[in-house]
Design a protein around this motif. Structure first.
Motif, mmCIF file in Angstrom:
data_model
loop_
_atom_site.group_PDB
_atom_site.id
_atom_site.type_symbol
_atom_site.label_atom_id
_atom_site.label_comp_id
_atom_site.label_asym_id
_atom_site.label_seq_id
_atom_site.Cartn_x
_atom_site.Cartn_y
_atom_site.Cartn_z
ATOM 1 N N UNK A 1 -26.534 36.126 -10.107
ATOM 2 C CA UNK A 1 -26.564 34.685 -10.355
ATOM 3 C C UNK A 1 -25.233 34.239 -10.944
ATOM 4 N N UNK A 2 -24.831 33.019 -10.630
ATOM 5 C CA UNK A 2 -23.525 32.521 -11.022
ATOM 6 C C UNK A 2 -23.650 31.106 -11.567
ATOM 7 N N UNK A 3 -23.000 30.840 -12.701
ATOM 8 C CA UNK A 3 -22.908 29.492 -13.286
ATOM 9 C C UNK A 3 -21.442 29.117 -13.383
ATOM 10 N N UNK A 4 -21.120 27.877 -13.007
ATOM 11 C CA UNK A 4 -19.751 27.376 -13.134
ATOM 12 C C UNK A 4 -19.816 26.042 -13.864
ATOM 13 N N UNK A 5 -19.013 25.937 -14.919
ATOM 14 C CA UNK A 5 -18.956 24.705 -15.714
ATOM 15 C C UNK A 5 -17.500 24.257 -15.772
ATOM 16 N N UNK A 6 -17.269 22.978 -15.531
ATOM 17 C CA UNK A 6 -15.919 22.436 -15.588
ATOM 18 C C UNK A 6 -15.762 21.593 -16.837
ATOM 19 N N UNK A 7 -14.688 21.851 -17.580
ATOM 20 C CA UNK A 7 -14.312 21.024 -18.726
ATOM 21 C C UNK A 7 -12.953 20.405 -18.406
ATOM 22 N N UNK B 1 -19.766 32.146 -15.400
ATOM 23 C CA UNK B 1 -20.621 33.205 -15.927
ATOM 24 C C UNK B 1 -21.345 33.863 -14.765
ATOM 25 N N UNK B 2 -21.298 35.181 -14.745
ATOM 26 C CA UNK B 2 -21.912 35.971 -13.683
ATOM 27 C C UNK B 2 -22.895 36.943 -14.323
ATOM 28 N N UNK B 3 -24.166 36.853 -13.963
ATOM 29 C CA UNK B 3 -25.180 37.738 -14.531
ATOM 30 C C UNK B 3 -25.077 39.103 -13.868
ATOM 31 N N UNK B 4 -24.718 40.116 -14.651
ATOM 32 C CA UNK B 4 -24.547 41.472 -14.120
ATOM 33 C C UNK B 4 -25.048 42.506 -15.134
ATOM 34 N N UNK B 5 -26.352 42.501 -15.430
ATOM 35 C CA UNK B 5 -26.861 43.461 -16.401
ATOM 36 C C UNK B 5 -26.877 44.880 -15.832
ATOM 37 N N UNK B 6 -26.782 45.852 -16.729
ATOM 38 C CA UNK B 6 -26.866 47.244 -16.306
ATOM 39 C C UNK B 6 -25.534 47.884 -15.969
ATOM 40 N N UNK B 7 -24.468 47.139 -16.090
ATOM 41 C CA UNK B 7 -23.138 47.674 -15.811
ATOM 42 C C UNK B 7 -22.391 47.905 -17.118
ATOM 43 N N UNK C 1 -24.534 41.844 -20.655
ATOM 44 C CA UNK C 1 -24.934 41.707 -19.258
ATOM 45 C C UNK C 1 -24.369 40.499 -18.542
ATOM 46 N N UNK C 2 -23.460 39.763 -19.181
ATOM 47 C CA UNK C 2 -22.859 38.572 -18.563
ATOM 48 C C UNK C 2 -21.346 38.754 -18.496
ATOM 49 N N UNK C 3 -20.802 38.656 -17.298
ATOM 50 C CA UNK C 3 -19.359 38.701 -17.079
ATOM 51 C C UNK C 3 -18.863 37.258 -17.081
ATOM 52 N N UNK C 4 -17.987 36.925 -18.040
ATOM 53 C CA UNK C 4 -17.505 35.551 -18.216
ATOM 54 C C UNK C 4 -16.027 35.458 -17.870
ATOM 55 N N UNK C 5 -15.648 34.341 -17.256
ATOM 56 C CA UNK C 5 -14.256 34.071 -16.916
ATOM 57 C C UNK C 5 -13.868 32.723 -17.483
ATOM 58 N N UNK C 6 -12.645 32.641 -17.974
ATOM 59 C CA UNK C 6 -12.068 31.371 -18.401
ATOM 60 C C UNK C 6 -10.891 31.098 -17.479
ATOM 61 N N UNK C 7 -11.018 30.087 -16.647
ATOM 62 C CA UNK C 7 -10.000 29.736 -15.661
ATOM 63 C C UNK C 7 -9.293 28.468 -16.136
ATOM 64 N N UNK C 8 -8.153 28.628 -16.775
ATOM 65 C CA UNK C 8 -7.410 27.510 -17.362
ATOM 66 C C UNK C 8 -6.792 26.659 -16.252
ATOM 67 N N UNK C 9 -6.860 25.343 -16.448
ATOM 68 C CA UNK C 9 -6.280 24.410 -15.479
ATOM 69 C C UNK C 9 -4.790 24.209 -15.741
ATOM 70 N N UNK C 10 -4.059 23.873 -14.702
ATOM 71 C CA UNK C 10 -2.645 23.537 -14.829
ATOM 72 C C UNK C 10 -2.516 22.194 -15.544
ATOM 73 N N UNK C 11 -1.385 21.982 -16.205
ATOM 74 C CA UNK C 11 -1.174 20.765 -16.996
ATOM 75 C C UNK C 11 -1.350 19.485 -16.179
ATOM 76 N N UNK C 12 -0.805 19.459 -14.973
ATOM 77 C CA UNK C 12 -0.875 18.229 -14.181
ATOM 78 C C UNK C 12 -2.308 17.875 -13.794
#
Length: 144
Positions: free
Chosen positions: A39-45, A52-58, A121-132
């Motif tokens: 399962x995958x969740x994506x939130x934009x700020x 967030x990617x649900x990956x339990x057991x790894x 069990x959750x793999x999280x990523x922070x994808x920073x936006x470019x300034x422009x």
């Protein structure tokens, strides 16, 4: 003479198992989606995208994460085996789990600043936006 109700199968002998659910044959549960995708969740700020990617057991070492040609590639592979030998029996157990997920990154993401973290069990990523793209406001267009 007794009558027995016959349940016809339009596919003949192709599908004879009671474990086969003909509703799933044409439904969304068999071929229309991958059952092994997490399962995958994506939130934009305003500042970033939070994934967030649900990956339990790894374990952390099971993941391989790369960015190639604007695509975030996430894969994981884990296997375990256990053997128990007693006087009159041997018991072996094993498990294998893997997945692969590819996300096309928007042009507004700074690829060099992507951060990943694995916890509970959750793999999280922070994808920073470019300034422009941070200061970009939607433009209202008048309909005439």
């Amino acid at each position: 003479m007794s009558l027995v109700k016959f349940k016809s199968r339009p596919w003949g002998n192709l599908i004879t198992s009671d474990f086969f659910d003909k509703d799933d044959f044409f439904g969304n549960n068999v071929w229309n989606k991958k059952l092994d995708e997490p399962a995958l969740n994506i939130k934009e700020t305003d500042e970033a995208f939070e994934v967030e990617l649900a990956a339990p057991g790894f374990a952390k070492k099971d993941f391989e994460v790369t960015i190639d040609d604007g695509c975030l590639n996430i894969s994981a592979e884990s296997s375990n085996s256990k053997e128990e030998k007693e006087e009159n029996y041997t018991r072996k157990e094993f498990s294998y789990n893997s997945f692969e997920k590819k996300l096309h990154l928007p042009d507004s993401v700074k690829e060099e600043d992507v951060k990943a973290k694995y916890k509970d069990g959750v793999l999280s990523f922070n994808l920073v936006k470019k300034e422009e793209s941070k200061n970009h406001k939607p433009k209202k267009i008048e309909v005439v």
